[in-house]
Motif scaffolding. Structure first.
Motif, PDB file in Angstrom:
ATOM      1  N   LEU A  36      56.629  47.688  16.460  1.00  0.00           N
ATOM      2  CA  LEU A  36      55.262  47.177  16.324  1.00  0.00           C
ATOM      3  C   LEU A  36      54.810  46.456  17.588  1.00  0.00           C
ATOM      4  CD1 LEU A  36      55.322  45.879  12.640  1.00  0.00           C
ATOM      5  CD2 LEU A  36      54.107  47.871  13.521  1.00  0.00           C
ATOM      6  N   GLN A  37      55.718  45.696  18.201  1.00  0.00           N
ATOM      7  CA  GLN A  37      55.362  45.006  19.439  1.00  0.00           C
ATOM      8  C   GLN A  37      55.079  45.994  20.564  1.00  0.00           C
ATOM      9  OE1 GLN A  37      58.679  42.394  20.049  1.00  0.00           O
ATOM     10  NE2 GLN A  37      58.042  40.942  18.472  1.00  0.00           N
ATOM     11  N   LEU A  38      55.931  47.024  20.685  1.00  0.00           N
ATOM     12  CA  LEU A  38      55.679  48.046  21.694  1.00  0.00           C
ATOM     13  C   LEU A  38      54.362  48.768  21.430  1.00  0.00           C
ATOM     14  CD1 LEU A  38      59.235  49.636  22.085  1.00  0.00           C
ATOM     15  CD2 LEU A  38      58.033  48.244  23.762  1.00  0.00           C
ATOM     16  N   LEU A  39      54.131  49.100  20.158  1.00  0.00           N
ATOM     17  CA  LEU A  39      52.893  49.796  19.814  1.00  0.00           C
ATOM     18  C   LEU A  39      51.677  48.920  20.069  1.00  0.00           C
ATOM     19  CD1 LEU A  39      51.620  52.337  18.605  1.00  0.00           C
ATOM     20  CD2 LEU A  39      51.893  51.312  16.340  1.00  0.00           C
ATOM     21  N   ALA A  40      51.789  47.628  19.726  1.00  0.00           N
ATOM     22  CA  ALA A  40      50.667  46.716  19.959  1.00  0.00           C
ATOM     23  C   ALA A  40      50.382  46.577  21.455  1.00  0.00           C
ATOM     24  CB  ALA A  40      50.965  45.347  19.340  1.00  0.00           C
ATOM     25  N   GLY A  41      51.440  46.475  22.250  1.00  0.00           N
ATOM     26  CA  GLY A  41      51.234  46.391  23.691  1.00  0.00           C
ATOM     27  C   GLY A  41      50.598  47.660  24.247  1.00  0.00           C
ATOM     28  N   PHE A  42      51.088  48.809  23.789  1.00  0.00           N
ATOM     29  CA  PHE A  42      50.529  50.086  24.242  1.00  0.00           C
ATOM     30  C   PHE A  42      49.056  50.209  23.856  1.00  0.00           C
ATOM     31  CE2 PHE A  42      49.560  54.413  22.650  1.00  0.00           C
ATOM     32  CZ  PHE A  42      49.428  55.055  23.868  1.00  0.00           C
ATOM     33  N   LEU A  43      48.738  49.880  22.592  1.00  0.00           N
ATOM     34  CA  LEU A  43      47.347  49.979  22.143  1.00  0.00           C
ATOM     35  C   LEU A  43      46.460  48.967  22.851  1.00  0.00           C
ATOM     36  CD1 LEU A  43      47.767  50.570  18.301  1.00  0.00           C
ATOM     37  CD2 LEU A  43      47.236  52.244  20.069  1.00  0.00           C
ATOM     38  N   GLY A  44      47.007  47.781  23.134  1.00  0.00           N
ATOM     39  CA  GLY A  44      46.220  46.789  23.860  1.00  0.00           C
ATOM     40  C   GLY A  44      45.854  47.260  25.255  1.00  0.00           C
ATOM     41  N   VAL A  45      46.837  47.828  25.971  1.00  0.00           N
ATOM     42  CA  VAL A  45      46.559  48.353  27.310  1.00  0.00           C
ATOM     43  C   VAL A  45      45.586  49.522  27.238  1.00  0.00           C
ATOM     44  CG1 VAL A  45      47.594  49.490  29.311  1.00  0.00           C
ATOM     45  CG2 VAL A  45      48.760  47.572  28.244  1.00  0.00           C
ATOM     46  N   LEU A  46      45.810  50.427  26.260  1.00  0.00           N
ATOM     47  CA  LEU A  46      44.917  51.572  26.108  1.00  0.00           C
ATOM     48  C   LEU A  46      43.499  51.125  25.775  1.00  0.00           C
ATOM     49  CD1 LEU A  46      44.526  54.618  25.985  1.00  0.00           C
ATOM     50  CD2 LEU A  46      45.226  54.554  23.589  1.00  0.00           C
ATOM     51  N   ALA A  47      43.378  50.114  24.891  1.00  0.00           N
ATOM     52  CA  ALA A  47      42.042  49.613  24.540  1.00  0.00           C
ATOM     53  C   ALA A  47      41.348  49.019  25.755  1.00  0.00           C
ATOM     54  CB  ALA A  47      42.153  48.572  23.426  1.00  0.00           C
ATOM     55  N   ALA A  48      42.096  48.277  26.586  1.00  0.00           N
ATOM     56  CA  ALA A  48      41.497  47.710  27.800  1.00  0.00           C
ATOM     57  C   ALA A  48      41.034  48.817  28.740  1.00  0.00           C
ATOM     58  CB  ALA A  48      42.508  46.798  28.491  1.00  0.00           C
TER      59      ALA A  48
ATOM     60  N   GLY B  84      33.961  56.464  19.251  1.00  0.00           N
ATOM     61  CA  GLY B  84      35.086  57.197  19.820  1.00  0.00           C
ATOM     62  C   GLY B  84      36.301  56.341  20.098  1.00  0.00           C
ATOM     63  N   ILE B  85      36.080  55.064  20.495  1.00  0.00           N
ATOM     64  CA  ILE B  85      37.219  54.200  20.832  1.00  0.00           C
ATOM     65  C   ILE B  85      38.142  53.994  19.631  1.00  0.00           C
ATOM     66  CG2 ILE B  85      37.833  51.835  21.459  1.00  0.00           C
ATOM     67  CD1 ILE B  85      35.536  51.826  23.403  1.00  0.00           C
ATOM     68  N   PRO B  86      37.633  53.608  18.431  1.00  0.00           N
ATOM     69  CA  PRO B  86      38.560  53.475  17.295  1.00  0.00           C
ATOM     70  C   PRO B  86      39.257  54.781  16.946  1.00  0.00           C
ATOM     71  CG  PRO B  86      36.469  52.384  16.813  1.00  0.00           C
ATOM     72  CD  PRO B  86      36.275  53.172  18.060  1.00  0.00           C
ATOM     73  N   ALA B  87      38.535  55.902  17.070  1.00  0.00           N
ATOM     74  CA  ALA B  87      39.171  57.184  16.754  1.00  0.00           C
ATOM     75  C   ALA B  87      40.313  57.467  17.726  1.00  0.00           C
ATOM     76  CB  ALA B  87      38.133  58.306  16.797  1.00  0.00           C
ATOM     77  N   VAL B  88      40.081  57.206  19.007  1.00  0.00           N
ATOM     78  CA  VAL B  88      41.136  57.424  20.003  1.00  0.00           C
ATOM     79  C   VAL B  88      42.304  56.480  19.754  1.00  0.00           C
ATOM     80  CG1 VAL B  88      41.678  57.242  22.453  1.00  0.00           C
ATOM     81  CG2 VAL B  88      39.557  58.322  21.744  1.00  0.00           C
ATOM     82  N   LEU B  89      42.005  55.222  19.429  1.00  0.00           N
ATOM     83  CA  LEU B  89      43.080  54.262  19.174  1.00  0.00           C
ATOM     84  C   LEU B  89      43.873  54.652  17.928  1.00  0.00           C
ATOM     85  CD1 LEU B  89      41.346  50.845  19.949  1.00  0.00           C
ATOM     86  CD2 LEU B  89      43.019  52.068  21.332  1.00  0.00           C
ATOM     87  N   LEU B  90      43.185  55.162  16.907  1.00  0.00           N
ATOM     88  CA  LEU B  90      43.882  55.563  15.692  1.00  0.00           C
ATOM     89  C   LEU B  90      44.834  56.729  15.973  1.00  0.00           C
ATOM     90  CD1 LEU B  90      44.182  55.101  12.661  1.00  0.00           C
ATOM     91  CD2 LEU B  90      42.329  56.742  12.292  1.00  0.00           C
ATOM     92  N   VAL B  91      44.335  57.734  16.683  1.00  0.00           N
ATOM     93  CA  VAL B  91      45.201  58.866  17.032  1.00  0.00           C
ATOM     94  C   VAL B  91      46.335  58.408  17.942  1.00  0.00           C
ATOM     95  CG1 VAL B  91      45.259  61.101  18.189  1.00  0.00           C
ATOM     96  CG2 VAL B  91      43.328  60.515  16.714  1.00  0.00           C
ATOM     97  N   SER B  92      46.012  57.520  18.892  1.00  0.00           N
ATOM     98  CA  SER B  92      47.044  57.013  19.801  1.00  0.00           C
ATOM     99  C   SER B  92      48.079  56.179  19.058  1.00  0.00           C
ATOM    100  CB  SER B  92      46.392  56.172  20.906  1.00  0.00           C
ATOM    101  OG  SER B  92      45.473  56.935  21.647  1.00  0.00           O
ATOM    102  N   ALA B  93      47.641  55.444  18.024  1.00  0.00           N
ATOM    103  CA  ALA B  93      48.587  54.654  17.238  1.00  0.00           C
ATOM    104  C   ALA B  93      49.593  55.555  16.539  1.00  0.00           C
ATOM    105  CB  ALA B  93      47.838  53.793  16.217  1.00  0.00           C
ATOM    106  N   ALA B  94      49.092  56.670  15.975  1.00  0.00           N
ATOM    107  CA  ALA B  94      50.014  57.606  15.316  1.00  0.00           C
ATOM    108  C   ALA B  94      50.993  58.195  16.322  1.00  0.00           C
ATOM    109  CB  ALA B  94      49.222  58.707  14.620  1.00  0.00           C
TER     110      ALA B  94
END
Length: 436
Positions: free
Chosen positions: A12-24, A166-176
């Motif tokens: 979860l920490q790795l995923l949160a960090g990845f999604l945080g960087v991707l969101a930025a 589009g951003i939430p959709a990309v983040l959702l797919v990226s989270a999976a």
């Protein structure tokens, strides 16, 4: 045993960090795209506005230094777009002619520029204002063409809504995808740590026999010292002490490994009986060190039974009492209290020892951890509290620590009770019985 939740938290920490960087990155990208798109729309809008103004200027003749509107086309024959208005002013800025129906357009030219320029008006509106000169260079007046900026704001707003969706959709797919990738990354680490843990358990099991042989042979040699040289006794004593410490460490490692295996075939364990046995076992040792040991068991009508392994629960409580005895100076006191809540049984072990500083308190249950001050001067491997914490979790309970430096510590074990039925006491209510 390595807790599964540890790897889940790591993923979860790795995923949160990845999604945080991707969101930025996505936000910066969207900001850049939005800014570039808006700039392009504004430039195109201004070009169209200026071109329309020049076309409107060519429809008016200038006679004797003044506008001649007789040759101008009628508004009904060539209607203007509904978002455009054309105005002609005299050199003083007074309105001469107006074509269009935009609301809120001023009938007076507040500023009279020397050259053509764009102006932003409330609305939102944008205007092109240009001085008009006669063939001789005399100022004939001014032309102002105003157009609604909605032709820019509309597409720009649609772009923003599209990017926002589009951003939430990309983040959702990226989270999976990120969850799957982090699983691939964590799996080899998890397998390696489990193999190391199994190796520690196997090595601990195999080391017990030779260490016990060393310890027993040293004990025999010390018991029959007739053939010893004068200095050999102290050497054997040191060997025996080292073997005892190693054997203790091996047993703790083995217990730590077995703790994570789960509770197979749990059985009811009476905590009250277990606590009384441990108090009786430690009472002689506390008397030798001039420590006061108090045992308080709440006279609750409920059962004291929990589900688990008596050997492990005994080890849990013994480690807490051992820790209290070890770090309580002479003349201090240790209190063991057993109490009951609706669905849990609580065991509290308190002491008046050296305590733990707040900075060290979060680490007391870490393996091989010992505080910097008095704990380094005491023996031990730093596994006792880690083992106790693991046993409590394996039994579905918790182990918490509270401490005030130089005033003592309190460790609280919470274990789920087996029976919820209560036995009424003689007096019809709970009481407190104490032994000393």
């Amino acid at each position: 045993m390595i807790e599964p939740s540890l790897f889940t938290r790591t993923r979860l920490q790795l995923l949160a960090g990845f999604l945080g960087v991707l969101a930025a990155i996505l936000l910066l990208f969207c900001a850049g795209v939005g800014g570039f798109f808006r700039l392009a729309l504004v430039q195109r809008f201004d070009q169209q506005l200026a071109a329309f103004a020049h076309a409107a200027l060519n429809t008016i003749d200038i006679e004797e230094g003044e506008f001649d509107f007789r040759s101008a086309p009628q508004a009904s024959s060539q209607p203007l777009p509904t978002d455009t208005e054309v105005q002609w002013f005299d050199p003083e800025g007074r309105l001469l002619r107006e074509v269009g129906a935009l609301p809120g357009i001023a009938a007076q030219l507040a500023e009279r520029p020397a050259t053509g320029r764009f102006e932003s008006l409330p609305g939102p509106l944008r205007a092109w204002v240009e001085p008009v000169r006669a063939p001789g260079g005399t100022l004939a007046g001014y032309l102002r063409v105003t157009r609604s900026f909605e032709t820019v704001e509309g597409p720009f707003g649609q772009l923003l809504w599209g990017l926002a969706a589009g951003i939430p959709a990309v983040l959702l797919v990226s989270a999976a995808g990120g969850w799957w990738l982090t699983g691939l990354v964590i799996r080899p680490v998890e397998d390696t740590l489990r193999r190391l843990e199994q190796f520690a358990a196997d090595a601990s099991h195999e080391l017990r026999n030779p260490l016990m042989a060393i310890q027993s042979n040293c004990a025999v040699a010390i018991k029959y010292p007739e053939q010893m040289r004068p200095g050999d006794r102290q050497k054997f004593l040191r060997i025996e002490d080292a073997a005892r410490q190693l054997l203790t460490l091996v047993q703790e490692l083995l217990m730590l490994a077995r703790t994570g295996e789960g509770i197979a075939a749990p059985e009811p364990v009476d905590l009250a009986h277990l606590v009384r046995e441990l108090a009786a076992e430690y009472r002689p040792r506390t008397c030798e060190r001039d420590l006061q040991l108090d045992l308080a068991i709440e006279a609750s009508p409920a059962s004291w039974q929990v589900s688990g392994k008596a050997v492990q629960l005994r080890c849990l409580l013994a480690n807490l009492i051992e820790n209290a005895v070890k770090f309580t100076p002479e003349g201090g006191s240790i209190a063991i209290r057993l109490s009951r809540e609706p669905r849990e049984i609580l065991v509290q072990v308190s002491d008046t020892g050296v305590g733990i500083v707040p900075a060290d308190l979060p680490h007391v249950f870490d393996r091989f951890w010992r505080a910097d001050r008095s704990r380094h001067r005491q023996g031990g491997s730093g596994l006792g509290l880690a083992i106790a914490h693991g046993i409590a979790q394996a039994h579905g309970g918790t182990l918490d620590a509270r401490s005030v430096p130089e005033h003592g510590s309190t460790f609280t074990v919470r274990l789920p009770a087996v029976h919820e039925s209560r036995r009424q006491g003689k007096n019809g209510g709970p009481g407190l019985t104490a032994t000393r």
